[in-house]
Design a protein around this motif. Structure first.
Motif, mmCIF file in Angstrom:
data_model
loop_
_atom_site.group_PDB
_atom_site.id
_atom_site.type_symbol
_atom_site.label_atom_id
_atom_site.label_comp_id
_atom_site.label_asym_id
_atom_site.label_seq_id
_atom_site.Cartn_x
_atom_site.Cartn_y
_atom_site.Cartn_z
ATOM 1 N N ASN A 125 0.059 -10.443 7.063
ATOM 2 C CA ASN A 125 1.035 -10.189 8.121
ATOM 3 C C ASN A 125 0.861 -11.180 9.270
ATOM 4 N N GLY A 131 0.835 -1.194 0.000
ATOM 5 C CA GLY A 131 0.000 0.000 0.000
ATOM 6 C C GLY A 131 0.870 1.243 0.000
ATOM 7 N N THR A 164 -4.080 -7.401 3.827
ATOM 8 C CA THR A 164 -2.711 -7.144 4.257
ATOM 9 C C THR A 164 -2.507 -7.555 5.705
ATOM 10 N N GLN A 165 -3.483 -7.284 6.546
ATOM 11 C CA GLN A 165 -3.378 -7.665 7.952
ATOM 12 C C GLN A 165 -3.361 -9.181 8.118
ATOM 13 N N PRO A 211 -3.771 -0.244 6.380
ATOM 14 C CA PRO A 211 -3.685 -1.554 5.717
ATOM 15 C C PRO A 211 -5.056 -2.228 5.708
#
Length: 98
Positions: free
Chosen positions: A54, A40, A50-51, A46
């Motif tokens: 991760n 991003g 994306t989270q 985010p």
């Protein structure tokens, strides 16, 4: 089938194992969840994708050695005492199954 602490711990262990074995090149990239696809801009929040990526990377990195230990302990306990005994330890009713 009864809902016990043992079944909850076993389910949590299986879920963490499932997340830990997800391979980025063989599985995640084919569904669009590769490491290069969640980039991003600066200052942007985010997204959920994306989270989650991760979280998956963190679980694979941090939980590798502890998972080996916990899986080994779980296997040894099941081999030594059997499933019925462990269900009795963590509390269950008569109809509990393994």
């Amino acid at each position: 089938m009864a809902f016990t602490l043992y079944s909850l711990l076993q389910a949590a262990l299986l879920i963490v194992n499932a997340v830990a074995v997800l391979h980025e090149e063989h599985f995640l990239r084919h569904i669009g969840w590769g490491s290069d696809q969640g980039i991003g801009g600066f200052g942007e929040e985010p997204g959920i994708k994306t989270q989650l990526m991760n979280l998956i990377r963190s679980i694979r990195t941090v939980m590798r050695v502890p998972l080996i230990a916990v899986n080994s302990i779980a296997i040894v306990l099941l081999l030594l005492f059997g499933c019925r005994y462990l269900v009795k330890i963590f509390g269950a009713s008569k109809e509990a199954s393994c």
